[in-house]
Motif scaffolding. Structure first.
Motif, PDB file in Angstrom:
ATOM      1  N   CYS A  62       0.808  -0.910   0.088  1.00 34.69           N
ATOM      2  CA  CYS A  62      -0.092   0.052   0.111  1.00 34.69           C
ATOM      3  C   CYS A  62       0.734   1.546   0.249  1.00 34.69           C
ATOM      4  O   CYS A  62       0.759   2.182  -0.762  1.00 34.69           O
ATOM      5  N   PHE A 222      -9.004  -0.255   6.726  1.00 34.01           N
ATOM      6  CA  PHE A 222      -9.383   0.883   5.430  1.00 34.01           C
ATOM      7  C   PHE A 222      -8.884   2.296   6.404  1.00 34.01           C
ATOM      8  O   PHE A 222      -8.745   3.333   6.056  1.00 34.01           O
ATOM      9  N   LEU A 225      -5.312   2.827   5.461  1.00 35.49           N
ATOM     10  CA  LEU A 225      -4.751   3.147   3.787  1.00 35.49           C
ATOM     11  C   LEU A 225      -5.231   4.979   4.473  1.00 35.49           C
ATOM     12  O   LEU A 225      -4.510   5.699   2.981  1.00 35.49           O
ATOM     13  N   SER A 226      -6.476   5.242   4.656  1.00 35.33           N
ATOM     14  CA  SER A 226      -6.959   6.507   5.140  1.00 35.33           C
ATOM     15  C   SER A 226      -5.549   7.332   5.549  1.00 35.33           C
ATOM     16  O   SER A 226      -5.207   8.872   4.631  1.00 35.33           O
ATOM     17  N   ALA A 380      -9.256  10.518   3.945  1.00 38.48           N
ATOM     18  CA  ALA A 380     -10.544   9.807   3.639  1.00 38.48           C
ATOM     19  C   ALA A 380     -11.036  11.283   2.518  1.00 38.48           C
ATOM     20  O   ALA A 380     -12.086  11.082   1.823  1.00 38.48           O
ATOM     21  N   ILE A 384      -8.056  12.179  -0.972  1.00 38.47           N
ATOM     22  CA  ILE A 384      -8.897  11.053  -1.857  1.00 38.47           C
ATOM     23  C   ILE A 384      -9.277  11.436  -2.923  1.00 38.47           C
ATOM     24  O   ILE A 384      -8.562  11.386  -3.894  1.00 38.47           O
ATOM     25  N   ILE A 417     -10.786   2.830  -7.883  1.00 39.53           N
ATOM     26  CA  ILE A 417     -10.977   2.288  -7.204  1.00 39.53           C
ATOM     27  C   ILE A 417     -10.814   3.162  -6.006  1.00 39.53           C
ATOM     28  O   ILE A 417     -10.718   2.202  -4.504  1.00 39.53           O
ATOM     29  N   PHE A 418     -10.395   4.242  -6.539  1.00 36.46           N
ATOM     30  CA  PHE A 418      -9.513   4.844  -4.970  1.00 36.46           C
ATOM     31  C   PHE A 418     -10.595   5.476  -4.498  1.00 36.46           C
ATOM     32  O   PHE A 418     -11.465   5.987  -2.975  1.00 36.46           O
ATOM     33  N   ALA A 421     -12.531   2.955  -1.593  1.00 33.85           N
ATOM     34  CA  ALA A 421     -11.160   3.082  -0.745  1.00 33.85           C
ATOM     35  C   ALA A 421     -11.992   4.354   0.123  1.00 33.85           C
ATOM     36  O   ALA A 421     -11.532   4.173   1.221  1.00 33.85           O
ATOM     37  N   MET A 424     -15.066   4.102   2.203  1.00 35.68           N
ATOM     38  CA  MET A 424     -14.766   2.995   3.049  1.00 35.68           C
ATOM     39  C   MET A 424     -13.791   3.345   4.760  1.00 35.68           C
ATOM     40  O   MET A 424     -14.070   3.324   5.480  1.00 35.68           O
ATOM     41  N   GLY A 425     -12.591   3.914   3.558  1.00 34.63           N
ATOM     42  CA  GLY A 425     -12.378   4.827   4.300  1.00 34.63           C
ATOM     43  C   GLY A 425     -12.188   5.970   5.684  1.00 34.63           C
ATOM     44  O   GLY A 425     -12.987   6.092   6.629  1.00 34.63           O
TER      45      GLY A 425
END
Length: 449
Positions: A62, A222, A225-226, A380, A384, A417-418, A421, A424-425
């Motif tokens: 990631c 998630f 990822l955020s 997030a 993003i 994809i992002f 993400a 969800m993030g």
């Protein structure tokens, strides 16, 4: 890549925000300093914390994907800006670029909203972390002293009020060079401290296991990822490119290469060394893991003290950089471009408005000590969309690559994809924020992880 279609010649009407705050006088290395300050900050000390929600393999993957995607994204953004400049429509604001290319008035206000969330979130986070740095030093000098976290936040806010009076983005170039050096400095010190801690007799037990429940593991992933998106994001690339003396074509790519050279050195070393030592016990600020509340320091105190000082000094630069969009909006509405930058007519509103803005950020930092969680939410809902979605959309709309081309599908895939993400993030970060709300009191001295 496909050649862009021709565009009409139009120029933005000059205003005080453009003339005073976003002065176009810089060289490519100045843009590199600004970019590095916007991206390479003390939030990299949160990377071990992000790794604990992903583990070694997924964490490395990631981190690498985020780096490649953001570099590609910023490169596409600079291409779109260069194209607009060649067409006689040089854009110095993200919101105006998005509204022009996408042809939608609501996009203008959408970008303003997102940038305001980012600027305020980072401003609050910078003041909060700076106050925490002062508290760490104070608690080691005077363990039972009467001062609380909010006292240190107030001190930081006063300094930020003074520094916020620097009139333009370009005037921060020397400060941001120092910021770059500070980032390299505290990264080297923290990595050395982690290696010392991991090889000492007092080395903490290492556990790299993830959450036992699948649902909790997914939410943690998630959230991580955020946090990574927030660490890699900046959301103000057009405003940084606006500081370049025209023609700006090609200069931003050189600045990006400088910035990502620093990113490669700092991000991986901080993430690997911190997670290697502390595993799933990593704190949202790795300095606090190295300076535990109970027991001795895990590294020489002079090393950690110097690292904390470097972090503290860089946080002032970060707070200033992310305030520039807010200041530009204020100046555009309140200043008179026909009078001098330092005329009484423009100076008094500038002092008042910037002081009020910094007091607000300081108050929120003192009231809501949620540094790790703030990173996740800002990443997030802010970084993003602006850094992982809009640049690809702007490029496809501007250059119109064929739908059968690899460039088109890479861009669409990244957007899809992002976007997922990000949704969800945002959900997992806000969930964690709600759960952590039960662990703190207003104006608490404890920063919740």
């Amino acid at each position: 890549m496909a050649e862009p279609p021709k565009s009409d010649n139009r120029r933005d009407e000059e205003d005080a925000g453009a003339a005073f705050v976003l002065q176009s006088k810089g060289q490519w290395w100045h843009a590199g300093f600004h970019l590095t300050t916007a991206i390479v900050g003390p939030t990299i000390l949160t990377l071990p914390y992000a790794f604990r929600g992903l583990g070694w393999g997924l964490g490395f993957l990631c981190l690498t994907v985020m780096g490649l995607v953001t570099f590609y994204s910023y490169y596409l953004m600079s291409k779109v800006l260069d194209h607009c400049e060649k067409s006689g429509r040089r854009h110095i604001r993200f919101r105006e670029l998005a509204a022009d290319v996408l042809g939608s008035g609501w996009m203008f206000y959408f970008v303003i909203f997102i940038q305001t969330a980012i600027n305020t979130g980072v401003g609050v986070g910078a003041i909060l972390l700076a106050g925490e740095c002062l508290e760490i030093m104070y608690s080691n000098i005077s363990p039972h002293g009467p001062l609380k976290l909010y006292h240190f936040i107030a001190m930081v806010t006063v300094v930020m009020i003074v520094l916020s009076q620097l009139p333009s983005f370009h005037s921060l170039r020397h400060i941001n060079l120092c910021s770059l050096l500070f980032a390299l400095g505290y990264t080297i010190l923290v990595v050395g401290a982690c290696i010392h801690a991991g090889t000492s007799e007092n080395a903490p037990p290492r556990d790299y296991s993830l959450e036992p429940k699948k649902s909790a593991r997914a939410f943690s992933a998630f959230t991580s990822l955020s946090i990574m998106a927030a660490i890699f994001g900046n959301g103000i690339l057009p405003e940084i490119q606006a500081t370049l003396a025209p023609p700006a074509t090609g200069k931003m790519v050189k600045g990006l290469l400088m910035c990502y050279g620093v990113i490669f050195v700092t991000f991986y070393s901080a993430a690997v060394s911190g997670y290697w030592v502390f595993g799933n016990k990593s704190n949202s600020n790795i300095l606090k893991s190295l300076l535990p509340d109970i027991g001795p320091s895990l590294a020489p105190t002079w090393v950690l003290g110097l690292a904390i000082i470097f972090v503290l000094l860089q946080l002032f630069a970060i707070g200033l950089v992310y305030s520039q969009v807010a200041y530009e909006i204020m100046e555009k509405k309140s200043a008179d471009v026909r009078q001098g930058m330092f005329s009484k007519r423009n100076l008094i509103p500038r002092i008042i408005l910037r002081t009020i803005y910094m007091i607000f950020c300081g108050f929120m930092a003192a009231m809501l000590p949620f540094f790790g969680d703030i990173n996740g939410v800002v990443g997030a809902i802010g970084f993003i969309p602006l850094d992982f979605v809009l640049p690809m959309l702007l490029y496809n709309m501007t250059y119109k690559p064929p739908k059968s081309s690899l460039t088109y599908w890479i861009n669409v895939s990244i957007m899809v994809i992002f976007t997922g993400a990000g949704i969800m993030g945002a959900f997992s970060s806000i969930r964690k924020l709600v759960l952590d709300a039960n662990q703190f009191k207003l104006f608490s001295s404890d920063v919740v992880d």
